[in-house]
Design a protein around this motif. Structure first.
Motif, PDB file in Angstrom:
ATOM      1  N   LYS A 139       0.817  -1.213   0.000  1.00 39.52           N
ATOM      2  CA  LYS A 139       0.000   0.000   0.000  1.00 39.52           C
ATOM      3  C   LYS A 139       0.855   1.269   0.000  1.00 39.52           C
ATOM      4  O   LYS A 139       0.520   2.261  -0.653  1.00 39.52           O
ATOM      5  CB  LYS A 139      -0.916  -0.014   1.221  1.00 39.52           C
ATOM      6  CG  LYS A 139      -1.915   1.129   1.292  1.00 39.52           C
ATOM      7  CD  LYS A 139      -3.140   0.850   0.450  1.00 39.52           C
ATOM      8  CE  LYS A 139      -4.250   1.826   0.744  1.00 39.52           C
ATOM      9  NZ  LYS A 139      -5.465   1.543  -0.039  1.00 39.52           N
ATOM     10  N   VAL A 140       1.961   1.251   0.750  1.00 38.19           N
ATOM     11  CA  VAL A 140       2.720   2.491   0.946  1.00 38.19           C
ATOM     12  C   VAL A 140       3.936   2.618   0.034  1.00 38.19           C
ATOM     13  O   VAL A 140       4.459   3.725  -0.135  1.00 38.19           O
ATOM     14  CB  VAL A 140       3.163   2.632   2.421  1.00 38.19           C
ATOM     15  CG1 VAL A 140       1.958   2.552   3.343  1.00 38.19           C
ATOM     16  CG2 VAL A 140       4.202   1.590   2.811  1.00 38.19           C
ATOM     17  N   ARG A 141       4.397   1.525  -0.553  1.00 40.21           N
ATOM     18  CA  ARG A 141       5.595   1.606  -1.389  1.00 40.21           C
ATOM     19  C   ARG A 141       5.444   2.540  -2.597  1.00 40.21           C
ATOM     20  O   ARG A 141       6.379   3.275  -2.930  1.00 40.21           O
ATOM     21  CB  ARG A 141       6.012   0.208  -1.854  1.00 40.21           C
ATOM     22  CG  ARG A 141       6.978  -0.484  -0.908  1.00 40.21           C
ATOM     23  CD  ARG A 141       7.290  -1.882  -1.367  1.00 40.21           C
ATOM     24  NE  ARG A 141       8.407  -2.466  -0.620  1.00 40.21           N
ATOM     25  CZ  ARG A 141       8.531  -3.744  -0.340  1.00 40.21           C
ATOM     26  NH1 ARG A 141       7.586  -4.603  -0.733  1.00 40.21           N
ATOM     27  NH2 ARG A 141       9.574  -4.191   0.324  1.00 40.21           N
ATOM     28  N   PRO A 142       4.311   2.533  -3.293  1.00 41.93           N
ATOM     29  CA  PRO A 142       4.196   3.421  -4.456  1.00 41.93           C
ATOM     30  C   PRO A 142       4.195   4.904  -4.100  1.00 41.93           C
ATOM     31  O   PRO A 142       4.352   5.758  -4.977  1.00 41.93           O
ATOM     32  CB  PRO A 142       2.848   3.008  -5.069  1.00 41.93           C
ATOM     33  CG  PRO A 142       2.572   1.638  -4.545  1.00 41.93           C
ATOM     34  CD  PRO A 142       3.144   1.632  -3.170  1.00 41.93           C
ATOM     35  N   GLY A 143       4.020   5.221  -2.829  1.00 47.10           N
ATOM     36  CA  GLY A 143       3.922   6.596  -2.366  1.00 47.10           C
ATOM     37  C   GLY A 143       2.907   6.669  -1.244  1.00 47.10           C
ATOM     38  O   GLY A 143       1.928   5.930  -1.234  1.00 47.10           O
ATOM     39  N   ASN A 144       3.142   7.539  -0.293  1.00 50.25           N
ATOM     40  CA  ASN A 144       2.256   7.644   0.857  1.00 50.25           C
ATOM     41  C   ASN A 144       0.840   8.003   0.408  1.00 50.25           C
ATOM     42  O   ASN A 144       0.612   9.075  -0.154  1.00 50.25           O
ATOM     43  CB  ASN A 144       2.780   8.698   1.835  1.00 50.25           C
ATOM     44  CG  ASN A 144       2.012   8.715   3.149  1.00 50.25           C
ATOM     45  OD1 ASN A 144       0.936   8.142   3.256  1.00 50.25           O
ATOM     46  ND2 ASN A 144       2.581   9.368   4.143  1.00 50.25           N
ATOM     47  N   PRO A 145      -0.147   7.120   0.655  1.00 44.35           N
ATOM     48  CA  PRO A 145      -1.516   7.407   0.218  1.00 44.35           C
ATOM     49  C   PRO A 145      -2.284   8.311   1.171  1.00 44.35           C
ATOM     50  O   PRO A 145      -3.497   8.469   1.030  1.00 44.35           O
ATOM     51  CB  PRO A 145      -2.140   6.009   0.161  1.00 44.35           C
ATOM     52  CG  PRO A 145      -1.430   5.242   1.225  1.00 44.35           C
ATOM     53  CD  PRO A 145      -0.013   5.773   1.237  1.00 44.35           C
ATOM     54  N   GLY A 146      -1.608   8.887   2.146  1.00 41.02           N
ATOM     55  CA  GLY A 146      -2.272   9.810   3.065  1.00 41.02           C
ATOM     56  C   GLY A 146      -2.221   9.394   4.516  1.00 41.02           C
ATOM     57  O   GLY A 146      -2.822  10.055   5.370  1.00 41.02           O
TER      58      GLY A 146
END
Length: 342
Positions: A65-72
């Protein structure tokens, strides 16, 4: 604003109210059924912060969930080996918990940990052991062996739940076979794969849920953690936690702050907040795991401290942290796991 030791005079600190320290939001991404509602409520009321919680069922799910970029999200609660992965990949903010006001309460055993030496990124949330639970009303034989999961007696066939966690399942197989946990030997990996493929038809489910299926009698065995086993036993006394003779490991989940957290200062406040002994006791009272904060025992019932899931029986193997294996080994395990789930 986060208060740090030595940053302000005592007089100034005493003159500030907690309500003035923060406001706004905090987004937490953590394990399911793991956070005491009273802990959240206390934090919200103390700092005028609205807490939102989303849940995951494995470290791997969280990482994806977080590897592609912090989703919030602001806070995540990774296990020990996952902390090391996240630090190495630059996914965490270096929040310097060792400089926070409540760091003095951290048990010294949990400061210079191999996954975050000196605690520059994380603070303890909870720690425990991984094995499995058995309903002794269904099977009253020897349960202290991984044969229960991997070569079960007839009474348990079709009544076993395994965790949807690659490492927990593969490490159980490696221990049962007497093989090293970080293992790239092709013959050993083939043996692990064959063992798991043979065992899979004897399982009922591969699911994160532990407590409810055991209590309801949907399964008689579930791989999982000591705290979940205690919560199940409190509802169904015939449930017993195993200490397999082949060995088992200790783990620690940790409060970490994601890089680019939208509410960074509130996330730091939360790290400091859970290092307070009274607040750490709320974590343990709900999830039934030890917490790594000295002084919290004073706020916990005696039956928790002396519970069989917390106190190792005489003669049980000494648990150790599971290692973080090299990437090539992790990749090999991923292939075994992917094939198992087909």
């Amino acid at each position: 604003m986060l208060l740090r030791r030595g940053l302000f005079t005592t007089a100034l600190v005493m003159s500030m109210t907690s309500a003035a320290l923060a406001e706004g939001d905090l987004h937490i991404y953590t394990w399911g059924n793991y956070t005491h509602p009273d802990l959240v409520k206390k934090f919200e009321e103390t700092y005028d912060v609205k807490v939102t919680i989303d849940e995951y069922d494995s470290n791997e799910t969280m990482l994806a969930k977080v590897r592609p970029g912090n989703p919030g999200y602001d806070i995540v609660v990774p296990a020990d080996y996952t902390v090391r992965i996240m630090i190495d990949e630059g996914l965490l903010a270096e929040t310097k918990p060792s400089e926070m006001e409540n760091f003095e309460h951290v048990d010294p055993r949990w400061i210079d940990v191999h996954f975050d030496e000196g605690r520059n990124y994380t603070v303890p949330w909870a720690w425990g052991t991984t094995a499995f639970s058995v309903d002794t009303a269904v099977y009253d034989g020897d349960i202290d062996t991984y044969a229960i999961l991997l070569d079960p007696p007839e009474e348990l066939v079709g009544k076993i739940n395994m965790q949807p966690d690659m490492y927990e399942v593969i490490y159980a197989a490696l221990r049962y076979l007497g093989k090293p946990l970080c293992n790239d030997n092709p013959e050993d990996l083939e043996a692990v794969s064959e063992l798991l493929q043979t065992a899979k038809p004897k399982w009922r489910t591969i699911s994160y849920g532990i407590i409810n299926p055991l209590v309801a009698g949907d399964v008689a065995v579930s791989q999982g953690w000591n705290g979940a086993s205690m919560r199940a036993r409190e509802q169904k006394p015939s449930i017993k936690f195993a200490y397999p003779r082949e060995g088992f490991h200790v783990w620690m989940d940790n409060v970490a702050v994601l890089k680019d957290a939208p509410n960074l200062e509130n996330a730091k406040l939360f790290q400091n907040f859970v290092m307070d002994p009274q607040n750490a006791a709320l974590i343990s009272d709900f999830a039934k795991y030890a917490n790594g904060i000295t002084g919290s025992e004073a706020y916990l019932p005696e039956e928790f401290v002396s519970a069989p899931e917390i106190t190792l029986p005489e003669g049980a193997p000494v648990p150790v942290f599971a290692p973080l294996c090299p990437k090539e080994v992790r990749d090999a395990y991923t292939q075994i796991w992917t094939n198992l789930l087909k």
